[in-house]
Design an enzyme around this catalytic site. Structure first.
Site, PDB file in Angstrom:
ATOM      1  N   ASP A  31       0.844  -1.188   0.000  1.00  0.00           N
ATOM      2  CA  ASP A  31       0.000   0.000   0.000  1.00  0.00           C
ATOM      3  C   ASP A  31       0.885   1.245   0.000  1.00  0.00           C
ATOM      4  OD1 ASP A  31      -2.804   1.288   0.704  1.00  0.00           O
ATOM      5  OD2 ASP A  31      -1.324   2.165   2.064  1.00  0.00           O
TER       6      ASP A  31
ATOM      7  N   GLY B  50      -6.485  -4.488   4.968  1.00  0.00           N
ATOM      8  CA  GLY B  50      -7.341  -5.541   4.457  1.00  0.00           C
ATOM      9  C   GLY B  50      -7.624  -5.448   2.970  1.00  0.00           C
ATOM     10  N   VAL B  51      -7.784  -4.227   2.448  1.00  0.00           N
ATOM     11  CA  VAL B  51      -8.052  -4.067   1.020  1.00  0.00           C
ATOM     12  C   VAL B  51      -6.877  -4.572   0.200  1.00  0.00           C
ATOM     13  CG1 VAL B  51      -8.459  -2.397  -0.823  1.00  0.00           C
ATOM     14  CG2 VAL B  51      -9.652  -2.148   1.361  1.00  0.00           C
TER      15      VAL B  51
ATOM     16  N   THR C 184      -0.973  -4.626   8.120  1.00  0.00           N
ATOM     17  CA  THR C 184      -0.357  -3.448   8.750  1.00  0.00           C
ATOM     18  C   THR C 184      -1.362  -2.593   9.509  1.00  0.00           C
ATOM     19  OG1 THR C 184      -0.642  -2.170   6.707  1.00  0.00           O
ATOM     20  CG2 THR C 184       1.461  -3.339   7.004  1.00  0.00           C
TER      21      THR C 184
ATOM     22  N   LYS D   6     -10.753 -15.940   2.453  1.00  0.00           N
ATOM     23  CA  LYS D   6     -11.470 -15.142   1.462  1.00  0.00           C
ATOM     24  C   LYS D   6     -10.623 -13.997   0.915  1.00  0.00           C
ATOM     25  CE  LYS D   6     -15.260 -14.120   3.790  1.00  0.00           C
ATOM     26  NZ  LYS D   6     -16.653 -13.693   4.043  1.00  0.00           N
TER      27      LYS D   6
ATOM     28  N   THR E 235       1.948   3.076  13.750  1.00  0.00           N
ATOM     29  CA  THR E 235       1.973   4.238  12.855  1.00  0.00           C
ATOM     30  C   THR E 235       0.611   4.537  12.235  1.00  0.00           C
ATOM     31  OG1 THR E 235       2.763   2.774  11.087  1.00  0.00           O
ATOM     32  CG2 THR E 235       4.415   4.048  12.280  1.00  0.00           C
TER      33      THR E 235
END
Length: 462
Positions: free
Chosen positions: A127, A191-192, A215, A228, A258
């Protein structure tokens, strides 16, 4: 519980004879035997031919049923599907001296020896926000371990959670030419990010191994421990996806320090879900230590060694209870799932107000409403209802939202009924830490609960 590996999870889906279709005709069942790299069938109950040396054969758990009738022949395949994956606590995951990120997913010393003999290559999807904080550490880690690597920073939010992003990752995987057996993709993010990479890995060459490094607190206790993955489609949450577990998930709570306080609260919503459904002791931990966990961002000086530490106890109990529910039902063959608590109305609400609510916040609003459904139904006492709502407030979670209207709730329940085999399958608390699935919650109960919820929570938003 040991401080290292928390759980290896194996889920087997095997169709029993009672589930096989009944067809009139002559029926036989065959077991499958491998002899010198080829598979042969032997009728069940018959002896294996003596011409086959015993040490040269392997018997599969798969079976083939055969039915011969006047209309023709049909075959029924009965094949077990087995997945094994690790969820591993680790300190200082990005320390170049810590081998977990490279080899923590390897299951045996013999396999590890094979890995260590060949040059290592890794594709890392991270990310963009996480990259700003930890990207230099990730690069330093792989450089220090002489790994040929490529890092792909992506913006991974609910708004970008789409097949377009999945295809961008798949194209990069193809260009990098990963070995689909020994070079897992690594996902580092919330999660994304983990969902998107998991779907990309499940698609490329039908299944490429991948590793999850959560994270955020939410992904640490929720997205990272199951099978999933998926993306949003047609303005519906996670409408496209698959069930493909990672090779391993590596948990390091230091990432959580953070993230903003609101994201800590967001993750606490999913932890509270498991507490309300399964574990009163976990609920009491959240009641007693919620503010401390928010203030300290789940950081402790004792790492993973102090078993009495609230942060360690909270995350471990959340993960243990989640795995207990997921492991026997990874493919959701059984639609009666306690872990769906808070996930009946929240998908509709979350997508409607995106990005105003985070996932755990939408889940908590759903749970606050369902707490009132339980109360109106007589499943919990007034004290239990009030303790639940007070705990939610203490965790700085929203308990009401103006867009969670009665029409939205009815629409969500209709969707639930439509996609749950014609049943409501509502998980509802029956006490603090206990729950059951209900199929007979009436419209009158829903409407009465909405009125009670509105009176309790609408005018008391902190």
């Amino acid at each position: 519980m040991p401080a290292g590996e928390i759980y290896p999870v194996t889920s087997i889906r095997e169709t029993s004879k009672s589930e096989l279709p009944s067809v009139h005709g002559k029926q036989k069942e065959y077991k499958l035997i491998q002899v010198k790299n080829t598979w042969c069938r032997v009728e069940s109950g018959h002896e294996i031919p003596c011409t086959w040396e015993e040490d040269q054969i392997m018997v599969s758990q798969a079976k083939i049923g055969e039915n011969i009738s006047n209309s023709g022949i049909s075959w029924t395949v009965q094949a077990p599907i087995v997945f094994r994956y690790k969820v591993v606590e680790s300190q200082d995951l990005l320390d170049p001296c810590n081998p977990t990120l490279l080899y923590g997913h390897v299951s045996s010393p013999q396999e590890l020896e094979i890995y260590q003999k060949k040059p290592q290559r890794r594709l890392i999807v991270i990310d963009t926000t996480v990259d700003k904080f930890y990207g230099y550490k990730v690069r330093k880690y792989f450089e220090a371990n002489n790994v040929n690597y490529k890092i792909l920073p992506f913006v991974t939010t609910e708004e970008t959670k789409s097949m377009d992003l999945v295809m961008s990752i798949v194209e990069e995987v193809h260009k990098f030419s990963l070995d689909r057996r020994t070079e897992p993709i690594i996902a580092i993010g919330g999660g994304v990010c983990l969902d998107i990479v998991g779907l990309a890995a499940s698609l490329y060459r039908r299944r490429t191994p991948y590793i999850r490094v959560p994270t955020t607190l939410l992904s640490y206790v929720d997205a990272s421990v199951g099978a999933k993955n998926g993306v949003n489609f047609c303005n519906c949450k996670n409408k496209l996806g698959s069930y493909t577990p990672p090779a391993a998930t590596f948990l390091d709570r230091s990432f959580i320090k953070t993230i903003p306080r609101r994201q800590i609260s967001n993750g606490l919503g999913e932890i509270l879900k498991m507490a309300l459904m399964k574990h009163k002791g976990l609920f009491e931990l959240l009641e007693l230590h919620g503010k401390h966990l928010l203030d300290t961002k789940f950081q402790t000086r004792s790492g993973v060694t102090n078993h009495g530490d609230p942060a360690l106890k909270t995350t471990r109990l959340a993960i243990e209870t989640m795995l207990q529910e997921l492991a026997p039902n990874l493919w959701e063959d059984d639609l009666d799932r306690l872990v769906d608590y808070g996930h009946v109305i929240s998908p509709e609400l979350e997508m409607k107000v995106l990005p105003a609510l985070m996932h755990g916040e939408a889940v908590n609003i759903d749970m606050a409403f369902m707490t009132h459904v339980s109360y109106v139904r007589g499943l919990i006492t007034l004290e239990e209802k009030e303790r639940t709502i007070q705990c939610m407030r203490g965790l700085e979670l929203p308990v009401w939202h103006t867009d969670c209207t009665m029409p939205l709730i009815k629409k969500a329940l209709a969707e639930r009924f439509k996609h749950s085999g014609g049943k409501m399958r509502l998980p509802l608390p029956t006490g603090l830490g206990t729950a059951e699935i209900f199929n007979d919650v009436s419209d009158n109960t829903i409407e009465a609960a909405y009125k009670t919820w509105e009176e309790d929570c609408r005018d008391n938003i902190p």
